[in-house]
Design a protein around this motif. Structure first.
Motif, short mmCIF file in Angstrom:
data_model
loop_
_atom_site.label_atom_id
_atom_site.label_comp_id
_atom_site.label_asym_id
_atom_site.label_seq_id
_atom_site.Cartn_x
_atom_site.Cartn_y
_atom_site.Cartn_z
N SER A 99 0.60 -1.28 0.05
CA SER A 99 0.00 0.00 -0.01
C SER A 99 0.89 1.21 0.09
CB SER A 99 -1.04 0.14 1.11
OG SER A 99 -1.67 1.23 1.15
N VAL A 100 0.47 2.06 -0.89
CA VAL A 100 1.03 3.57 -0.88
C VAL A 100 0.10 4.65 -0.52
CG1 VAL A 100 2.88 3.04 -2.31
CG2 VAL A 100 1.02 3.69 -3.52
N GLY A 101 -0.99 4.21 0.01
CA GLY A 101 -2.39 5.17 0.00
C GLY A 101 -3.61 4.57 -0.29
N GLY A 102 -4.69 5.30 0.30
CA GLY A 102 -5.97 4.84 0.15
C GLY A 102 -6.26 3.96 0.96
N ASN A 103 -7.61 3.20 0.97
CA ASN A 103 -8.07 2.15 1.71
C ASN A 103 -8.72 1.00 0.98
OD1 ASN A 103 -10.50 3.12 0.89
ND2 ASN A 103 -10.48 4.81 2.11
N PHE A 104 -9.38 0.19 1.42
CA PHE A 104 -9.79 -1.23 0.75
C PHE A 104 -10.61 -0.99 -0.17
CE2 PHE A 104 -8.71 -3.17 4.93
CZ PHE A 104 -7.76 -3.94 4.51
N ALA A 105 -11.50 0.23 -0.42
CA ALA A 105 -12.41 0.57 -1.28
C ALA A 105 -11.79 1.19 -2.41
CB ALA A 105 -13.58 1.41 -0.86
N ALA A 106 -10.70 2.24 -1.92
CA ALA A 106 -10.09 2.97 -2.98
C ALA A 106 -8.54 2.75 -2.55
CB ALA A 106 -10.39 4.75 -2.69
N SER A 107 -7.76 2.11 -3.44
CA SER A 107 -6.46 1.59 -3.14
C SER A 107 -5.52 2.30 -3.88
CB SER A 107 -6.57 0.10 -3.13
OG SER A 107 -7.66 -0.38 -2.09
N GLN A 108 -4.32 2.34 -3.52
CA GLN A 108 -3.24 2.56 -4.47
C GLN A 108 -2.02 1.70 -3.94
OE1 GLN A 108 -2.34 7.00 -3.62
NE2 GLN A 108 -4.61 7.08 -3.08
N PHE A 109 -1.37 0.96 -4.67
CA PHE A 109 -0.62 -0.25 -4.29
C PHE A 109 0.64 -0.28 -5.53
CE2 PHE A 109 -4.64 -2.18 -3.23
CZ PHE A 109 -4.29 -2.58 -1.80
N VAL A 110 1.72 -0.44 -4.64
CA VAL A 110 2.87 -1.10 -5.61
C VAL A 110 2.66 -2.56 -5.80
CG1 VAL A 110 5.36 -1.22 -5.90
CG2 VAL A 110 4.35 0.94 -5.23
N GLU A 111 2.89 -3.08 -6.85
CA GLU A 111 2.97 -4.69 -6.98
C GLU A 111 4.22 -4.80 -7.17
OE1 GLU A 111 0.07 -5.82 -10.15
OE2 GLU A 111 -1.46 -5.95 -8.68
N VAL A 112 4.48 -6.03 -6.47
CA VAL A 112 5.96 -6.81 -6.88
C VAL A 112 5.48 -8.23 -7.12
CG1 VAL A 112 7.28 -5.30 -5.33
CG2 VAL A 112 6.20 -7.41 -4.62
N GLU A 113 6.52 -9.09 -8.08
CA GLU A 113 5.90 -10.22 -8.22
C GLU A 113 7.41 -10.98 -8.31
OE1 GLU A 113 4.54 -9.92 -12.25
OE2 GLU A 113 2.63 -8.88 -11.68
N GLY A 114 7.31 -12.40 -8.04
CA GLY A 114 8.49 -13.08 -7.93
C GLY A 114 9.09 -13.36 -6.46
N ALA A 115 9.50 -14.82 -6.09
CA ALA A 115 9.65 -15.04 -4.93
C ALA A 115 10.70 -14.05 -4.39
CB ALA A 115 10.56 -16.48 -4.85
N GLU A 116 11.84 -13.47 -4.79
CA GLU A 116 12.88 -12.83 -4.34
C GLU A 116 12.20 -11.45 -3.76
OE1 GLU A 116 16.32 -12.46 -6.48
OE2 GLU A 116 16.74 -14.55 -6.45
N ALA A 117 11.44 -10.72 -4.89
CA ALA A 117 11.00 -9.53 -4.35
C ALA A 117 9.90 -9.65 -3.15
CB ALA A 117 10.39 -8.99 -5.61
N VAL A 118 9.10 -10.58 -3.33
CA VAL A 118 8.20 -10.80 -2.22
C VAL A 118 8.97 -11.22 -0.82
CG1 VAL A 118 6.15 -12.53 -1.32
CG2 VAL A 118 6.31 -11.73 -3.71
N GLU A 119 9.79 -11.85 -0.93
CA GLU A 119 10.63 -12.07 0.38
C GLU A 119 11.35 -10.83 0.98
OE1 GLU A 119 13.60 -15.09 -0.59
OE2 GLU A 119 11.94 -16.47 -0.64
N ARG A 120 11.81 -9.81 0.04
CA ARG A 120 12.05 -8.59 0.50
C ARG A 120 11.31 -7.87 1.41
NH1 ARG A 120 15.27 -8.74 -4.39
NH2 ARG A 120 13.55 -7.43 -5.42
#
Length: 301
Positions: A99-120
């Motif tokens: 999350s970089v802002g908002g709430n559950f109905a109005a959300s702002q996210f950065v998405e990361v993919e892949g095992a290494e990025a998720v682990e970080r």
């Protein structure tokens, strides 16, 4: 000095992030018809050039967290996502939404993919504790296991209507989805998919054309619409080192996300009949949490 500074800049690569801006709404028959072409396509507002027909995906999301929900408290949602598209092709991946802002109905996210990025991201949120995804069950619990049938299409806007927009470039790459969600009982993705396939793609609605949302003590079912904007944010190398570069990128990323979120909300409010937000729509995780709590209360009676 100038030569050394130029050489130093070249050692730092540009930072690139993918941000996702989401706004949830209550699904409507006109939008469903526009996406599925199951009946005469209703007239769309002049600012929408066309709705590209939807594809159907079946998605299984298994969300993980500690029992004290530390990851969610830090704005990190970790999931293992499996997807089956209409032709039977399947994929599976580790993802984290930060999350970089908002709430559950109005959300702002950065998405990361892949095992290494998720682990970080997990290590950052957990204060340095490293959790390997291949041993995630030893450290985290399954918080929800949900299967979704997603109708997902694309909205093509008439950009000339945005000439006087003061928040940045016109909106582009808008994806609209209508999700029907059930619990993946016993972890059986195939069975959950079969439950959704037996349900009609459209449900009876109220007088305003909103599709119904239904859940029972024995069956979790939720229906929600989502308008989504994806954008890539890029910042060039900072002059004075990695930490400043990362800070500048984070500041720029949040500013872009906030501006785009304001644009998206203004667009939806201008087309409230197509994207109603009253009563307040609930995302599938919020709806599932409420349903689970109701089951616990009912079992205790």
């Amino acid at each position: 000095m100038a030569a050394r500074l130029s050489s130093f800049r070249q050692t730092l690569s540009p930072l690139i992030s993918k941000i996702e801006i989401e706004r949830k709404f209550l699904p409507t028959r006109p939008l469903l018809h526009a996406l599925t072409r199951t009946t005469t396509v209703p007239a769309l507002p002049p600012s929408i050039a066309r709705a590209h027909p939807a594809t159907v995906h079946f998605i299984r999301d298994v969300y993980y967290d500690r029992h004290d929900e530390r990851l969610a408290a830090e704005g990190v949602w970790v999931r293992r996502r499996s997807v089956i598209v209409g032709d039977g092709c399947s994929t599976s991946s580790w993802e984290a939404k930060v999350s970089v802002g908002g709430n559950f109905a109005a959300s702002q996210f950065v998405e990361v993919e892949g095992a290494e990025a998720v682990e970080r991201e997990m290590q950052r949120a957990l204060g340095g504790d490293r959790v390997a995804v291949d041993k995630i069950g030893e450290h985290l619990a399954v918080m929800s296991d949900l299967t979704t049938r997603r109708l997902s299409g694309r909205l093509e806007l008439r950009y000339e209507d945005d000439k006087n927009d003061n928040n940045g470039a016109p909106l582009q790459n808008l994806t609209v989805a209508i999700d029907q969600v059930v619990e993946t009982t016993g972890g059986d993705f195939a069975a959950a998919r079969a439950v959704l396939e037996r349900m009609p793609a459209r449900r009876d609605g109220d007088g305003d054309g909103n599709l119904s949302i239904h859940s029972s003590p024995d069956l979790f079912f939720h229906e929600i619409g989502e308008l989504e904007l994806m954008e890539e944010v890029r910042t060039e190398a900072a002059a004075f080192g990695k930490s400043q570069h990362e800070q500048e990128h984070e500041t720029h990323r949040k500013a872009v996300a906030a501006a785009r979120a304001a644009q998206l909300e203004a667009f939806m409010r201008a087309h409230a009949a197509l994207f109603p937000m009253t009563p307040r729509p609930r995302g599938k995780l919020s709806a599932y949490a409420a349903w689970s709590e109701e089951r616990v209360v009912a079992a205790a009676r």
